[in-house]
Design an enzyme around this catalytic site. Structure first.
Site, PDB file in Angstrom:
ATOM      1  N   GLU A   1      -5.197  -7.548  -5.649  1.00 34.59           N
ATOM      2  CA  GLU A   1      -6.608  -7.704  -5.973  1.00 34.59           C
ATOM      3  C   GLU A   1      -6.870  -7.324  -7.426  1.00 34.59           C
ATOM      4  O   GLU A   1      -6.188  -6.471  -7.991  1.00 34.59           O
ATOM      5  CB  GLU A   1      -7.475  -6.839  -5.051  1.00 34.59           C
ATOM      6  CG  GLU A   1      -7.459  -7.320  -3.603  1.00 34.59           C
ATOM      7  CD  GLU A   1      -8.305  -6.455  -2.682  1.00 34.59           C
ATOM      8  OE1 GLU A   1      -8.989  -7.019  -1.818  1.00 34.59           O
ATOM      9  OE2 GLU A   1      -8.265  -5.216  -2.832  1.00 34.59           O
TER      10      GLU A   1
ATOM     11  N   CYS B   1       1.656   0.038  -3.426  1.00 34.72           N
ATOM     12  CA  CYS B   1       1.945   1.195  -4.277  1.00 34.72           C
ATOM     13  C   CYS B   1       2.834   2.157  -3.513  1.00 34.72           C
ATOM     14  O   CYS B   1       2.642   2.367  -2.316  1.00 34.72           O
ATOM     15  CB  CYS B   1       0.646   1.896  -4.695  1.00 34.72           C
ATOM     16  SG  CYS B   1       0.906   3.311  -5.811  1.00 34.72           S
TER      17      CYS B   1
ATOM     18  N   CYS C   1      -0.387   8.540  -2.300  1.00 32.66           N
ATOM     19  CA  CYS C   1      -1.505   9.484  -2.346  1.00 32.66           C
ATOM     20  C   CYS C   1      -2.359   9.285  -1.090  1.00 32.66           C
ATOM     21  O   CYS C   1      -2.822   8.172  -0.835  1.00 32.66           O
ATOM     22  CB  CYS C   1      -2.331   9.264  -3.607  1.00 32.66           C
ATOM     23  SG  CYS C   1      -1.386   9.495  -5.138  1.00 32.66           S
TER      24      CYS C   1
ATOM     25  N   CYS D   1     -12.610   2.472  -7.261  1.00 30.95           N
ATOM     26  CA  CYS D   1     -11.343   3.192  -7.374  1.00 30.95           C
ATOM     27  C   CYS D   1     -10.869   3.679  -6.012  1.00 30.95           C
ATOM     28  O   CYS D   1     -11.621   4.288  -5.247  1.00 30.95           O
ATOM     29  CB  CYS D   1     -11.504   4.393  -8.300  1.00 30.95           C
ATOM     30  SG  CYS D   1     -11.717   3.950 -10.035  1.00 30.95           S
TER      31      CYS D   1
ATOM     32  N   CYS E   1      -5.959   7.417  -0.987  1.00 31.49           N
ATOM     33  CA  CYS E   1      -6.077   6.112  -1.628  1.00 31.49           C
ATOM     34  C   CYS E   1      -5.664   5.008  -0.660  1.00 31.49           C
ATOM     35  O   CYS E   1      -4.562   5.061  -0.079  1.00 31.49           O
ATOM     36  CB  CYS E   1      -5.198   6.068  -2.879  1.00 31.49           C
ATOM     37  SG  CYS E   1      -5.150   4.460  -3.699  1.00 31.49           S
TER      38      CYS E   1
ATOM     39  N   CYS F   1     -10.237  -4.910 -14.102  1.00 28.07           N
ATOM     40  CA  CYS F   1      -9.348  -3.944 -13.465  1.00 28.07           C
ATOM     41  C   CYS F   1      -8.231  -4.741 -12.803  1.00 28.07           C
ATOM     42  O   CYS F   1      -8.497  -5.563 -11.914  1.00 28.07           O
ATOM     43  CB  CYS F   1     -10.118  -3.119 -12.438  1.00 28.07           C
ATOM     44  SG  CYS F   1      -9.085  -1.942 -11.519  1.00 28.07           S
TER      45      CYS F   1
END
Length: 381
Positions: free
Chosen positions: A108, A128, A132, A373, A135, A121
């Site tokens: 995205e 990923c 974390c 975010c 997230c 962005c």
């Protein structure tokens, strides 16, 4: 908790994305044209169409001979990303696009138009591997690194939308790029630096953006931060810190078991000292987790442990080396992490500013379409 390796390697056996002119320097494009038995100037013509005219329809490339057009486009401009869905917020000025890559991986990107700038962005990895827990992207794991051209194409696609008047506000241009989409940018170092060079190279080699308009985010891969400082590209470094102490950061940002808060902040300070660019500290505000007033004081102690750096104007003036972006945590369904209370965020910011740390609260634009975010988690559903 077992320490994470420096770079989490995507699963092997995946085919590589097809070569695209954005993967190459202009000289390399000219060499590639010669290898195809074509005049070198054709590579420059194609680069002009792609980076300056923002053309994606071969029929509009009328300066290319009709007999060679298909061959040139196939050889230099293969289709890398296809839009699956675009969601809009803020009266159309925030646009999140879900892309399908050549191998069906999903990523995205988000375009955000403000009165004085347009920010893209972008994602640098499909998924990923930093894990974390707060997230959404990190919960899906890492699929693969993206190529330089796949990263650049997200920006070029946004530039096309602006040029064609598809975003409210009339034609415009992308002025800022933040590597804060899916993935850990410095874990895909070569492709990300290649993308930065394409974005900042003068047209027709690249988009001709200012390096000062580009921000590269990282959770703290210390050797890569130090390597980036020596690249000679004065991009802004954004360090996702989220905690000022190792005990908590080990939980929130697992790579901290490899590189401590002290090591990570020192590398960021060295980056500021080397590049004369102020570093951004990203700090997601999580209710009763990392938002206590005493942690604001501790964060100030950590950051104030380093002196100011020359501002790049001949060293005559000096400035604070860091700016803190407090980010109200964006909701992820099913997560135990929630947004801090307004009063706690205000007090946290007040304490940092009182200690001389420049601090602001991040705009949470796009949260209603999961474009803020920590919310990007490519899903075709």
């Amino acid at each position: 908790m077992e320490p994470l390796p420096l770079v989490l390697t995507p699963p092997r056996g995946r085919a590589k994305p097809p070569r695209h002119l954005a993967d190459l320097t202009l000289a390399e494009r000219q060499d590639a044209a010669k290898e195809l038995g074509l005049p070198a100037f054709r590579a420059k013509q194609l680069s002009t169409h792609y980076f300056e005219r923002l053309v994606d329809d071969p029929e509009q490339m009328t300066d290319l001979p009709a007999a060679q057009r298909a061959e040139l486009v196939a050889g230099f401009l293969p289709r890398l990303i296809d839009p699956i869905r675009t969601l809009e917020a803020d009266r159309g000025t925030t646009r999140k696009t879900l892309w399908r890559l050549f191998d069906a991986a999903l990523v995205e990107s988000v375009l955000m138009r403000y009165p004085d700038r347009v920010t893209m962005c972008v994602s640098s990895q499909a998924g990923c591997g930093m894990a974390c827990p707060f997230c959404a992207t990190g919960q899906g794991g890492l699929q693969r690194n993206m190529s330089t051209a796949e990263i650049v194409e997200q920006v070029v696609a946004g530039a096309r939308s602006l040029a064609r008047g598809e975003v409210p506000g009339g034609p415009g241009r992308v002025s800022n790029v933040v590597f804060m989409g899916m993935g850990e940018p410095l874990a895909n170092y070569k492709a990300v630096v290649g993308a930065v060079r394409r974005l900042t190279s003068p047209a027709p080699e690249g988009l001709g953006m200012s390096a000062r308009g580009i921000t590269v985010s990282t959770v703290g891969l210390v050797p890569r931060i130090r390597q980036l400082a020596e690249e000679g590209i004065p991009v802004t470094l954004a360090l996702s810190l989220h905690a000022p102490d190792d005990e908590l950061r080990n939980e929130l940002v697992p790579i901290n078991t490899r590189f401590s808060v002290a090591e990570t902040v020192e590398a960021a300070w060295d980056y500021a000292r080397t590049t004369k660019r102020r570093v951004s500290i990203e700090y997601a505000m999580m209710r009763d987790i990392n938002d206590q007033a005493w942690r604001a004081d501790l964060l100030a102690d950590v950051l104030n442990g380093y002196g100011a750096v020359p501002d790049g104007a001949g060293g005559r003036r000096r400035q604070g080396w860091v700016h803190v972006n407090l980010i109200p945590l964006n909701a992820v369904p099913g997560s135990r992490f929630t947004r801090s209370r307004e009063a706690d965020m205000d007090e946290f910011m007040r304490r940092l500013n009182a200690r001389g740390i420049s601090t602001t609260m991040r705009d949470t634009r796009g949260s209603d379409i999961d474009a803020a975010c920590g919310q990007l988690a490519a899903n075709a559903d």
